[in-house]
Design a protein around this motif. Sequence first.
Motif, PDB file in Angstrom:
ATOM      1  N   PHE A  60     -46.020  35.686  95.013  1.00  0.00           N
ATOM      2  CA  PHE A  60     -47.110  36.001  95.621  1.00  0.00           C
ATOM      3  C   PHE A  60     -47.781  36.815  94.752  1.00  0.00           C
ATOM      4  O   PHE A  60     -47.044  37.701  93.799  1.00  0.00           O
ATOM      5  CB  PHE A  60     -46.627  37.199  96.795  1.00  0.00           C
ATOM      6  CG  PHE A  60     -46.141  36.124  98.050  1.00  0.00           C
ATOM      7  CD1 PHE A  60     -44.884  35.772  98.111  1.00  0.00           C
ATOM      8  CD2 PHE A  60     -47.227  35.909  98.935  1.00  0.00           C
ATOM      9  CE1 PHE A  60     -44.594  35.226  99.252  1.00  0.00           C
ATOM     10  CE2 PHE A  60     -46.673  35.365 100.319  1.00  0.00           C
ATOM     11  CZ  PHE A  60     -45.366  34.950 100.219  1.00  0.00           C
ATOM     12  N   SER A  61     -49.107  36.904  94.445  1.00  0.00           N
ATOM     13  CA  SER A  61     -49.778  37.682  93.313  1.00  0.00           C
ATOM     14  C   SER A  61     -51.267  38.044  94.140  1.00  0.00           C
ATOM     15  O   SER A  61     -51.718  37.296  94.819  1.00  0.00           O
ATOM     16  CB  SER A  61     -50.015  36.915  92.138  1.00  0.00           C
ATOM     17  OG  SER A  61     -50.772  35.810  92.426  1.00  0.00           O
ATOM     18  N   GLY A  62     -51.645  39.306  93.450  1.00  0.00           N
ATOM     19  CA  GLY A  62     -52.974  39.782  94.121  1.00  0.00           C
ATOM     20  C   GLY A  62     -53.814  40.085  93.012  1.00  0.00           C
ATOM     21  O   GLY A  62     -53.467  40.666  91.933  1.00  0.00           O
ATOM     22  N   SER A  63     -55.375  40.340  93.389  1.00  0.00           N
ATOM     23  CA  SER A  63     -56.121  40.591  92.240  1.00  0.00           C
ATOM     24  C   SER A  63     -57.632  41.027  93.038  1.00  0.00           C
ATOM     25  O   SER A  63     -57.690  40.818  94.241  1.00  0.00           O
ATOM     26  CB  SER A  63     -56.479  39.351  91.358  1.00  0.00           C
ATOM     27  OG  SER A  63     -57.053  38.456  92.205  1.00  0.00           O
ATOM     28  N   LYS A  64     -58.307  41.642  92.290  1.00  0.00           N
ATOM     29  CA  LYS A  64     -59.717  41.982  92.869  1.00  0.00           C
ATOM     30  C   LYS A  64     -60.890  41.956  92.057  1.00  0.00           C
ATOM     31  O   LYS A  64     -60.710  42.375  90.657  1.00  0.00           O
ATOM     32  CB  LYS A  64     -59.501  43.525  93.404  1.00  0.00           C
ATOM     33  CG  LYS A  64     -60.653  43.903  94.220  1.00  0.00           C
ATOM     34  CD  LYS A  64     -60.593  45.353  94.483  1.00  0.00           C
ATOM     35  CE  LYS A  64     -61.028  46.222  93.503  1.00  0.00           C
ATOM     36  NZ  LYS A  64     -61.203  47.854  93.549  1.00  0.00           N
ATOM     37  N   SER A  65     -61.933  41.419  92.374  1.00  0.00           N
ATOM     38  CA  SER A  65     -63.120  41.421  91.531  1.00  0.00           C
ATOM     39  C   SER A  65     -64.252  41.834  92.377  1.00  0.00           C
ATOM     40  O   SER A  65     -64.487  41.425  93.534  1.00  0.00           O
ATOM     41  CB  SER A  65     -63.357  40.029  91.073  1.00  0.00           C
ATOM     42  OG  SER A  65     -64.669  40.104  90.401  1.00  0.00           O
ATOM     43  N   GLY A  66     -65.014  43.019  92.048  1.00  0.00           N
ATOM     44  CA  GLY A  66     -65.872  43.641  92.819  1.00  0.00           C
ATOM     45  C   GLY A  66     -65.585  44.021  94.393  1.00  0.00           C
ATOM     46  O   GLY A  66     -64.481  44.675  94.438  1.00  0.00           O
ATOM     47  N   ASN A  67     -66.357  43.241  95.480  1.00  0.00           N
ATOM     48  CA  ASN A  67     -65.997  43.522  96.631  1.00  0.00           C
ATOM     49  C   ASN A  67     -64.886  42.542  97.328  1.00  0.00           C
ATOM     50  O   ASN A  67     -64.695  42.746  98.594  1.00  0.00           O
ATOM     51  CB  ASN A  67     -67.285  43.661  97.705  1.00  0.00           C
ATOM     52  CG  ASN A  67     -68.210  44.864  97.298  1.00  0.00           C
ATOM     53  OD1 ASN A  67     -67.732  45.783  96.426  1.00  0.00           O
ATOM     54  ND2 ASN A  67     -69.472  44.653  97.363  1.00  0.00           N
ATOM     55  N   THR A  68     -64.454  41.472  96.517  1.00  0.00           N
ATOM     56  CA  THR A  68     -63.559  40.536  96.932  1.00  0.00           C
ATOM     57  C   THR A  68     -62.197  40.882  96.337  1.00  0.00           C
ATOM     58  O   THR A  68     -62.173  40.786  95.217  1.00  0.00           O
ATOM     59  CB  THR A  68     -64.182  39.387  96.633  1.00  0.00           C
ATOM     60  OG1 THR A  68     -65.492  39.159  97.378  1.00  0.00           O
ATOM     61  CG2 THR A  68     -63.153  38.335  97.286  1.00  0.00           C
ATOM     62  N   ALA A  69     -61.173  40.863  97.250  1.00  0.00           N
ATOM     63  CA  ALA A  69     -59.821  40.717  96.939  1.00  0.00           C
ATOM     64  C   ALA A  69     -59.152  39.374  97.144  1.00  0.00           C
ATOM     65  O   ALA A  69     -59.642  38.502  98.029  1.00  0.00           O
ATOM     66  CB  ALA A  69     -59.150  41.827  97.521  1.00  0.00           C
ATOM     67  N   SER A  70     -58.124  38.924  96.340  1.00  0.00           N
ATOM     68  CA  SER A  70     -57.536  37.734  96.519  1.00  0.00           C
ATOM     69  C   SER A  70     -55.900  37.784  96.744  1.00  0.00           C
ATOM     70  O   SER A  70     -55.289  38.512  96.125  1.00  0.00           O
ATOM     71  CB  SER A  70     -58.086  36.567  95.843  1.00  0.00           C
ATOM     72  OG  SER A  70     -57.883  36.995  94.489  1.00  0.00           O
ATOM     73  N   LEU A  71     -55.307  36.755  97.514  1.00  0.00           N
ATOM     74  CA  LEU A  71     -53.917  36.811  97.404  1.00  0.00           C
ATOM     75  C   LEU A  71     -53.719  35.245  97.002  1.00  0.00           C
ATOM     76  O   LEU A  71     -54.184  34.361  97.912  1.00  0.00           O
ATOM     77  CB  LEU A  71     -53.347  37.059  99.096  1.00  0.00           C
ATOM     78  CG  LEU A  71     -51.801  36.820  98.815  1.00  0.00           C
ATOM     79  CD1 LEU A  71     -51.019  37.845  98.367  1.00  0.00           C
ATOM     80  CD2 LEU A  71     -51.472  36.770 100.546  1.00  0.00           C
ATOM     81  N   THR A  72     -52.672  35.210  96.104  1.00  0.00           N
ATOM     82  CA  THR A  72     -52.497  33.607  95.631  1.00  0.00           C
ATOM     83  C   THR A  72     -50.956  33.420  96.072  1.00  0.00           C
ATOM     84  O   THR A  72     -50.172  34.370  95.825  1.00  0.00           O
ATOM     85  CB  THR A  72     -52.852  33.454  93.985  1.00  0.00           C
ATOM     86  OG1 THR A  72     -54.504  33.769  93.826  1.00  0.00           O
ATOM     87  CG2 THR A  72     -52.304  32.033  93.876  1.00  0.00           C
ATOM     88  N   ILE A  73     -50.749  32.482  96.418  1.00  0.00           N
ATOM     89  CA  ILE A  73     -49.393  32.149  96.953  1.00  0.00           C
ATOM     90  C   ILE A  73     -49.110  30.802  96.139  1.00  0.00           C
ATOM     91  O   ILE A  73     -49.640  29.720  96.320  1.00  0.00           O
ATOM     92  CB  ILE A  73     -49.080  31.782  98.558  1.00  0.00           C
ATOM     93  CG1 ILE A  73     -49.463  32.911  99.369  1.00  0.00           C
ATOM     94  CG2 ILE A  73     -47.621  31.300  98.522  1.00  0.00           C
ATOM     95  CD1 ILE A  73     -49.391  32.477 100.846  1.00  0.00           C
ATOM     96  N   SER A  74     -48.254  30.831  94.983  1.00  0.00           N
ATOM     97  CA  SER A  74     -48.014  29.890  93.981  1.00  0.00           C
ATOM     98  C   SER A  74     -46.880  29.226  94.574  1.00  0.00           C
ATOM     99  O   SER A  74     -45.663  29.811  94.890  1.00  0.00           O
ATOM    100  CB  SER A  74     -47.907  30.558  92.858  1.00  0.00           C
ATOM    101  OG  SER A  74     -49.067  31.135  92.401  1.00  0.00           O
ATOM    102  N   GLY A  75     -46.657  27.853  94.335  1.00  0.00           N
ATOM    103  CA  GLY A  75     -45.505  27.249  94.810  1.00  0.00           C
ATOM    104  C   GLY A  75     -45.267  27.359  96.281  1.00  0.00           C
ATOM    105  O   GLY A  75     -44.183  28.027  96.673  1.00  0.00           O
TER     106      GLY A  75
END
Lengths: 120, 110
Positions: free
Chosen positions: B64-79
Amino acid sequence: EAQLVESGGGLVQPGGSLRLSCAASGFAFRDYAMSWVRQAPGKGLEWVSTISGSGGNTDYTDSVKGRFTVSRDYSKSTLYLQMNSLKAEDTAIYYCAKLRGTYFGAFDVWGQGTVVTVSS
Amino acid sequence: QSALTQPASVSGSPGQSITIFCTGTSSDVGGYEYVSWYQHHPGKAPKLMIYDVSNRPSGVSNHFSGSKSGNTASLTISGLQADDEADYYCSSFTGSSTYVFGTGTKVTVL
């Protein structure tokens, strides 16, 4: 291990009152802000209220302002939510949650929730 | 305070990677580093997966990893794994000293 256990939910008529409790253990209760979060049937999570570690600061979502009051008892390590003038739209599972910090941050410990049903 | 916007559903096969986006405004996601993500299995307590945009609590898998750019955040689930199937919510602190949650995303593992 940090743990939160809610109680006090139930069936109440519109216009009635209910007091929810959340017993905390496994962490220094005074050092952390605490919140209430609810989930109405078929809906997403909704933040309801936060109280600072000292109890001196409180905030509420607009829909409950003037009707709900959050408080905490340090001698009992317990968080409360006094709910008055309840409406059908307050029907939800109510979770208490510990914040990682003094007022800002993430909800890192959650209880299992207590169900509140407002209906005649 | 309007809820943050998330896709209603995202799906993927085991082993694939998926990303869930969470869109807010400059008064919440874009204005603070207090974005967090929660995994929620119905009937259970929500679980913190990411805090402060990109940090993982102890015990949360590094897929599980998270990031943000401007007004949008994201959660990535790898595998992607079978037990990742759940509802996921983002949350942000706001300029009104309140919190707001996202609309929620149901993740399905095909």
